[in-house]
Design an enzyme around this catalytic site. Sequence first.
Site, PDB file in Angstrom:
ATOM      1  N   LYS A  17      10.535  -7.852  -6.035  1.00  0.00           N
ATOM      2  CA  LYS A  17      11.403  -9.022  -6.274  1.00  0.00           C
ATOM      3  C   LYS A  17      12.111  -8.908  -7.633  1.00  0.00           C
ATOM      4  O   LYS A  17      13.319  -9.102  -7.731  1.00  0.00           O
ATOM      5  CB  LYS A  17      10.569 -10.325  -6.242  1.00  0.00           C
ATOM      6  CG  LYS A  17       9.823 -10.547  -4.937  1.00  0.00           C
ATOM      7  CD  LYS A  17       9.055 -11.850  -4.926  1.00  0.00           C
ATOM      8  CE  LYS A  17       7.927 -11.959  -5.935  1.00  0.00           C
ATOM      9  NZ  LYS A  17       6.824 -10.986  -5.732  1.00  0.00           N
ATOM     10  N   ARG A  92       6.785 -20.965  -4.493  1.00  0.00           N
ATOM     11  CA  ARG A  92       5.602 -20.241  -4.030  1.00  0.00           C
ATOM     12  C   ARG A  92       4.669 -21.114  -3.217  1.00  0.00           C
ATOM     13  O   ARG A  92       3.637 -20.628  -2.740  1.00  0.00           O
ATOM     14  CB  ARG A  92       4.820 -19.769  -5.250  1.00  0.00           C
ATOM     15  CG  ARG A  92       4.982 -18.310  -5.555  1.00  0.00           C
ATOM     16  CD  ARG A  92       4.289 -18.116  -6.862  1.00  0.00           C
ATOM     17  NE  ARG A  92       3.673 -16.858  -7.003  1.00  0.00           N
ATOM     18  CZ  ARG A  92       4.195 -15.869  -7.731  1.00  0.00           C
ATOM     19  NH1 ARG A  92       5.373 -16.003  -8.288  1.00  0.00           N
ATOM     20  NH2 ARG A  92       3.549 -14.758  -7.875  1.00  0.00           N
ATOM     21  N   ARG A 131       2.718  -0.079 -12.221  1.00  0.00           N
ATOM     22  CA  ARG A 131       3.859  -0.693 -12.920  1.00  0.00           C
ATOM     23  C   ARG A 131       3.675  -0.671 -14.442  1.00  0.00           C
ATOM     24  O   ARG A 131       2.603  -0.938 -14.968  1.00  0.00           O
ATOM     25  CB  ARG A 131       4.013  -2.156 -12.479  1.00  0.00           C
ATOM     26  CG  ARG A 131       5.054  -2.899 -13.341  1.00  0.00           C
ATOM     27  CD  ARG A 131       5.432  -4.233 -12.796  1.00  0.00           C
ATOM     28  NE  ARG A 131       4.302  -5.067 -12.454  1.00  0.00           N
ATOM     29  CZ  ARG A 131       4.400  -6.165 -11.723  1.00  0.00           C
ATOM     30  NH1 ARG A 131       5.570  -6.542 -11.261  1.00  0.00           N
ATOM     31  NH2 ARG A 131       3.343  -6.881 -11.450  1.00  0.00           N
ATOM     32  N   ARG A 164       0.871  -5.059 -17.351  1.00  0.00           N
ATOM     33  CA  ARG A 164       0.524  -6.484 -17.267  1.00  0.00           C
ATOM     34  C   ARG A 164      -0.970  -6.651 -17.050  1.00  0.00           C
ATOM     35  O   ARG A 164      -1.566  -5.917 -16.273  1.00  0.00           O
ATOM     36  CB  ARG A 164       1.300  -7.138 -16.110  1.00  0.00           C
ATOM     37  CG  ARG A 164       2.636  -7.659 -16.553  1.00  0.00           C
ATOM     38  CD  ARG A 164       3.510  -8.118 -15.423  1.00  0.00           C
ATOM     39  NE  ARG A 164       2.873  -8.969 -14.422  1.00  0.00           N
ATOM     40  CZ  ARG A 164       3.546  -9.511 -13.401  1.00  0.00           C
ATOM     41  NH1 ARG A 164       4.842  -9.282 -13.261  1.00  0.00           N
ATOM     42  NH2 ARG A 164       2.935 -10.267 -12.517  1.00  0.00           N
ATOM     43  N   ARG A 175      -4.383 -12.100  -6.367  1.00  0.00           N
ATOM     44  CA  ARG A 175      -2.963 -12.484  -6.252  1.00  0.00           C
ATOM     45  C   ARG A 175      -2.466 -12.313  -4.816  1.00  0.00           C
ATOM     46  O   ARG A 175      -1.715 -13.141  -4.318  1.00  0.00           O
ATOM     47  CB  ARG A 175      -2.117 -11.639  -7.208  1.00  0.00           C
ATOM     48  CG  ARG A 175      -2.303 -12.049  -8.666  1.00  0.00           C
ATOM     49  CD  ARG A 175      -1.756 -11.001  -9.616  1.00  0.00           C
ATOM     50  NE  ARG A 175      -0.336 -10.761  -9.463  1.00  0.00           N
ATOM     51  CZ  ARG A 175       0.271  -9.637  -9.860  1.00  0.00           C
ATOM     52  NH1 ARG A 175      -0.422  -8.661 -10.415  1.00  0.00           N
ATOM     53  NH2 ARG A 175       1.563  -9.509  -9.709  1.00  0.00           N
TER      54      ARG A 175
HETATM   55  P1  AP5 Z   1       8.454  -5.525  -9.191  1.00  0.00           P
HETATM   56  O1  AP5 Z   1       9.919  -5.556  -8.944  1.00  0.00           O
HETATM   57  O2  AP5 Z   1       7.959  -5.802 -10.569  1.00  0.00           O
HETATM   58  O3  AP5 Z   1       7.706  -6.431  -8.091  1.00  0.00           O
HETATM   59  P2  AP5 Z   1       7.588  -8.017  -7.952  1.00  0.00           P
HETATM   60  O4  AP5 Z   1       7.714  -8.341  -6.504  1.00  0.00           O
HETATM   61  O5  AP5 Z   1       8.518  -8.699  -8.900  1.00  0.00           O
HETATM   62  O6  AP5 Z   1       6.077  -8.172  -8.386  1.00  0.00           O
HETATM   63  P3  AP5 Z   1       5.375  -9.230  -9.367  1.00  0.00           P
HETATM   64  O7  AP5 Z   1       3.974  -8.682  -9.581  1.00  0.00           O
HETATM   65  O8  AP5 Z   1       6.173  -9.480 -10.588  1.00  0.00           O
HETATM   66  O9  AP5 Z   1       5.323 -10.464  -8.474  1.00  0.00           O
HETATM   67  P4  AP5 Z   1       4.431 -11.664  -8.634  1.00  0.00           P
HETATM   68  O10 AP5 Z   1       5.102 -12.575  -7.692  1.00  0.00           O
HETATM   69  O11 AP5 Z   1       2.984 -11.496  -8.396  1.00  0.00           O
HETATM   70  O12 AP5 Z   1       4.449 -11.964 -10.198  1.00  0.00           O
HETATM   71  P5  AP5 Z   1       5.067 -13.150 -11.038  1.00  0.00           P
HETATM   72  O13 AP5 Z   1       5.457 -12.591 -12.331  1.00  0.00           O
HETATM   73  O14 AP5 Z   1       6.072 -13.895 -10.237  1.00  0.00           O
HETATM   74  O15 AP5 Z   1       7.931  -4.088  -8.708  1.00  0.00           O
HETATM   75  C1  AP5 Z   1       6.548  -3.741  -8.800  1.00  0.00           C
HETATM   76  C2  AP5 Z   1       6.429  -2.223  -9.011  1.00  0.00           C
HETATM   77  O16 AP5 Z   1       6.931  -1.538  -7.863  1.00  0.00           O
HETATM   78  C3  AP5 Z   1       7.245  -1.681 -10.211  1.00  0.00           C
HETATM   79  O17 AP5 Z   1       6.526  -0.657 -10.820  1.00  0.00           O
HETATM   80  C4  AP5 Z   1       8.526  -1.127  -9.574  1.00  0.00           C
HETATM   81  O18 AP5 Z   1       9.074  -0.051 -10.323  1.00  0.00           O
HETATM   82  C5  AP5 Z   1       8.011  -0.666  -8.201  1.00  0.00           C
HETATM   83  N1  AP5 Z   1       9.019  -0.803  -7.149  1.00  0.00           N
HETATM   84  C6  AP5 Z   1       9.815  -1.879  -6.901  1.00  0.00           C
HETATM   85  N2  AP5 Z   1      10.581  -1.658  -5.832  1.00  0.00           N
HETATM   86  C7  AP5 Z   1      10.257  -0.415  -5.373  1.00  0.00           C
HETATM   87  C8  AP5 Z   1      10.693   0.380  -4.275  1.00  0.00           C
HETATM   88  N3  AP5 Z   1      11.614  -0.070  -3.413  1.00  0.00           N
HETATM   89  N4  AP5 Z   1      10.140   1.588  -4.092  1.00  0.00           N
HETATM   90  C9  AP5 Z   1       9.193   2.067  -4.953  1.00  0.00           C
HETATM   91  N5  AP5 Z   1       8.729   1.362  -6.028  1.00  0.00           N
HETATM   92  C10 AP5 Z   1       9.258   0.134  -6.216  1.00  0.00           C
HETATM   93  O19 AP5 Z   1       3.810 -14.131 -11.188  1.00  0.00           O
HETATM   94  C11 AP5 Z   1       2.724 -13.834 -12.023  1.00  0.00           C
HETATM   95  C12 AP5 Z   1       1.805 -15.048 -12.103  1.00  0.00           C
HETATM   96  O20 AP5 Z   1       2.511 -16.170 -12.684  1.00  0.00           O
HETATM   97  C13 AP5 Z   1       1.299 -15.582 -10.760  1.00  0.00           C
HETATM   98  O21 AP5 Z   1       0.145 -14.876 -10.309  1.00  0.00           O
HETATM   99  C14 AP5 Z   1       1.016 -17.050 -11.088  1.00  0.00           C
HETATM  100  O22 AP5 Z   1      -0.183 -17.191 -11.783  1.00  0.00           O
HETATM  101  C15 AP5 Z   1       2.163 -17.414 -12.055  1.00  0.00           C
HETATM  102  N6  AP5 Z   1       3.359 -17.941 -11.361  1.00  0.00           N
HETATM  103  C16 AP5 Z   1       4.625 -17.428 -11.440  1.00  0.00           C
HETATM  104  N7  AP5 Z   1       5.476 -18.155 -10.692  1.00  0.00           N
HETATM  105  C17 AP5 Z   1       4.738 -19.146 -10.135  1.00  0.00           C
HETATM  106  C18 AP5 Z   1       5.059 -20.215  -9.241  1.00  0.00           C
HETATM  107  N8  AP5 Z   1       6.315 -20.388  -8.751  1.00  0.00           N
HETATM  108  N9  AP5 Z   1       4.070 -21.049  -8.850  1.00  0.00           N
HETATM  109  C19 AP5 Z   1       2.795 -20.893  -9.319  1.00  0.00           C
HETATM  110  N10 AP5 Z   1       2.434 -19.891 -10.168  1.00  0.00           N
HETATM  111  C20 AP5 Z   1       3.391 -19.030 -10.569  1.00  0.00           C
END
Ligand code: AP5
Length: 221
Positions: A17, A92, A131, A164, A175
């Site tokens: 994402k 979410r 990552r 992270r 997660r």
């Molecule tokens: P990346 O693009 O970083 O993936 P992502 O989907 O953004 O993963 P996140 O871990 O950031 O998602 P998340 O939803 O758990 O975290 P968030 O920060 O929102 O890619 C991942 C890896 O894959 C990278 O190394 C990249 O290079 C590689 N990659 C990408 N695309 C690729 C491809 N096509 N092919 C090969 N490799 C690829 O949330 C973190 C925490 O914050 C949550 O657990 C929660 O506690 C809190 N939080 C955040 N938002 C909310 C909300 N709305 N409600 C409640 N809690 C929340």
Amino acid sequence: MALDRALIFLGPPGAGKGTQAKQIAQSCGVPHLSTGDMFRDAVSRGTDLGRQVKPIMERGELVPDDMVMKLVEERLARPDCAHGFVFDGFPRTIAQATALDGILARRGFGKPLVIDLAVSADMLMRRLTGRRTCSVGGEIYNVYDAPPKTPDVCDVDGGRLVQRSDDRPEVVTERLAAYERQTRPLTDYYRRQGVLDAVDASASVEEVGRALREILKSVKS
Ligand code: AP5
């Protein structure tokens, strides 16, 4: 490419994402709104909000809806959101999605465009544990599939690459469970509204990006 709407990326942790949302937001000239980045920023600055969410994030659980919605409402009130925005990691829960519908209506936006990035669970673990993120500009790398030219150094600005704390395998497992429990139901919620598209996110970053641009083009025309 103009947007003039909310674009929402759904998909499990590690689906890509952030990688895709950044590029699409940049090409559309609208803000990339990652609630995860906003919470991590609050944690690193040691604000009240940061102190409250830190233990929740470290357990891999979701932050309570009221805290998320306060953050999002404040961010959407800024002038740079007038012509659309790209959400990454929000909404979410069904409660967040319903609250967002109300905000979009009040701000004069139509229905959002929602894209689900679908990837298998074993691929997610590899993506998350591999990552690394630039501590300066936030550029995303992967030690297995998209490494920097020099280990631990960002190609773009020379910043130090960091892992992270919630990318440890035991937190990733929680997660992914939280995603299944609380976020997966959103695909049905948006499918019923007729605004959901899906992309196979197990393809390369470039191929996924191409598929996303095709969807955006077809929505515009
Ligand atoms: P990346 O693009 O970083 O993936 P992502 O989907 O953004 O993963 P996140 O871990 O950031 O998602 P998340 O939803 O758990 O975290 P968030 O920060 O929102 O890619 C991942 C890896 O894959 C990278 O190394 C990249 O290079 C590689 N990659 C990408 N695309 C690729 C491809 N096509 N092919 C090969 N490799 C690829 O949330 C973190 C925490 O914050 C949550 O657990 C929660 O506690 C809190 N939080 C955040 N938002 C909310 C909300 N709305 N409600 C409640 N809690 C929340």
